[in-house]
Scaffold this active site. Structure first.
Site, PDB file in Angstrom:
ATOM      1  N   CYS A 188       5.513  42.331  76.681  1.00  0.00           N
ATOM      2  CA  CYS A 188       6.908  42.765  76.765  1.00  0.00           C
ATOM      3  C   CYS A 188       7.683  42.615  75.460  1.00  0.00           C
ATOM      4  CB  CYS A 188       7.617  41.996  77.875  1.00  0.00           C
ATOM      5  SG  CYS A 188       6.805  42.182  79.482  1.00  0.00           S
TER       6      CYS A 188
ATOM      7  N   HIS B 268      12.587  48.296  82.595  1.00  0.00           N
ATOM      8  CA  HIS B 268      11.819  47.557  81.587  1.00  0.00           C
ATOM      9  C   HIS B 268      10.528  48.299  81.255  1.00  0.00           C
ATOM     10  CE1 HIS B 268       9.726  44.521  79.447  1.00  0.00           C
ATOM     11  NE2 HIS B 268       9.237  43.832  80.469  1.00  0.00           N
TER      12      HIS B 268
ATOM     13  N   GLY C 275       3.995  37.982  78.731  1.00  0.00           N
ATOM     14  CA  GLY C 275       2.896  37.673  79.633  1.00  0.00           C
ATOM     15  C   GLY C 275       1.868  36.733  79.025  1.00  0.00           C
TER      16      GLY C 275
END
Length: 415
Positions: free
Chosen positions: A114, A370, A402
């Site tokens: 991310c 997202h 993550g």
């Protein structure tokens, strides 16, 4: 140059003022001259559902090239954040050439989950600072309609058996969200209240037109109910749900009941398609080219933590970054923290004692969505736009990553 000399003098006159230090200007500063994004569209059913990743990359890079203010021949490298497509490097290079960048421009893709968009920004900024290149573009693009972020087949059992934390890397993101809620005593009511406020802020921002200077219109093809493709031009974010209330969100069932009752489709980030791009170079180069300077890249960092509570990554990345510049969270004017889940957003807000009025003032990923590889760059685009609106200076961005990491970036608005 006179302004830069004055800035340098002021820096020396106030050597113990860390805010003055990052506000100072030098010809060697890495600066942003352009920052833009596409609309964020609902995955699998929104405006980009029939748009392939390479087209999304192409359309974003084409819009960037058209707004550069100088010849694309001067661009030396493009770094494209993407998480879910194993062929992203091929697609990014193809898209850049199709968008009108010459074959002399290097292209690569990068994946730090991310934070990929911020990692792309940092990599281009650091290459410029080191003298490896003069001008680069950091971008991010994600089609979550097509992709997503999950491990379909467990890793080698011998590898996983060496460490519990190695095994924890297999935990799905929703599982880690429930771990955060359980470990830190978060209630469903608090999470839904947070999510409702994210939707409210995004609704206000969209109705007021605050997103308009961030978004470039994207023309693409969309398949209608009749199965026919038609040409559409997309201009607005699609995930904002006007009139959302905490009471309404409280009626939504748990998304991951096998792991816990707290995380729902209403208090977690949306599955979204979108892209963004940021153009960087040294201040001296921008001055030479006569370009307006939007912002200064100050710095960024990454930090690790247990994979099973990966969501609270900003709580380790933000203090680490601020410490490097002797800053406090109170010194930051706008703070963009990715709302992967309300669990991590609420914990980060409360643990770091963030001023909620400064945190995601236009709403966050719960309301906007997202697109994994896009978010890190999208936050820069949105945060700088909000700094301009408020006439504020210091932007802090951060996100969880993550497998147990956090990343954070620091910027100074100059418009």
């Amino acid at each position: 140059m006179a302004a830069e000399r004055v800035s340098s003098i002021l820096k020396h006159l106030s050597p113990n003022d860390p805010v003055a230090a990052i506000l100072s200007k030098s010809p060697d500063d890495v600066v942003i001259t352009l920052a833009l994004r596409t609309p964020l569209c609902k995955g699998k059913k929104g405006g980009f559902k029939d748009t392939k990743l390479e087209y999304l990359m192409y359309a974003t890079l084409k819009a960037t090239r058209e707004r550069l203010g100088f010849s694309p021949d001067l661009v030396e490298d493009i770094c494209m954040g993407n998480v879910s497509d194993g062929k992203a490097a091929y697609k990014a290079r193809t898209a850049a050439l199709a968008a009108g960048f010459p074959n002399t421009v290097g292209v690569n893709s990068i994946n730090r989950f991310c934070s990929s968009g911020l990692k792309a920004t940092a990599d281009i900024a650091h290459a410029i600072a080191a003298g490896s290149i003069e001008i680069g573009i950091a971008a991010g693009a994600e089609s979550m309609t097509i992709g997503g972020d999950q491990v379909d087949v467990p890793f080698d059992e011998e590898v996983l058996g060496k460490s519990q934390e190695a095994r924890d890397c297999m935990e799905a993101m929703g599982w880690t969200s429930e771990n955060v809620a359980r470990d830190f005593g978060l209630t469903r009511e608090i999470l839904d209240e947070y999510a409702a406020e994210s939707f409210r802020r995004a609704e206000v921002a969209q109705k007021a037109g605050w997103f308009d200077d961030e978004i470039v219109p994207i023309t693409t093809k969309l398949k209608g109910p009749d199965g026919e493709l038609k040409t559409v031009t997309l201009t607005k974010d699609e995930g904002i749900r006007p009139g959302t209330t905490a009471a309404g969100l409280g009626k939504i069932r748990a998304a991951f009941p096998q792991w816990g009752p707290m995380t729902t489709g209403g208090n977690a980030s949306q599955v979204t398609d979108g892209a963004s791009a940021v153009v960087l170079m040294k201040r001296s180069k921008a001055t030479e080219l006569g370009l307006p300077i939007m912002a200064k890249y100050v710095g960024s960092t990454v930090a690790g933590l247990p994979p099973r509570i990966m969501g609270i990554g900003p709580t380790v990345a933000i203090p680490k970054l601020l410490k490097k510049f002797n800053l406090k969270v109170e010194d930051c004017d706008v703070i963009e923290v990715n709302e992967a889940f309300a669990t991590m957003a609420v914990y980060t807000r409360d643990f770091l004692k963030l001023d909620w009025s400064k945190l995601n003032p236009r709403g966050g990923a719960i309301a906007l969505g997202h697109p994994l590889g896009t978010t890190g760059a999208r936050q820069i685009v949105t945060g700088l736009s909000e700094c301009r609106r408020q006439k504020k200076k210091i932007l802090l961005t951060s996100m969880c990553v993550g497998t147990g990491m956090g990343m954070a970036g620091l910027f100074v608005n100059e418009q």
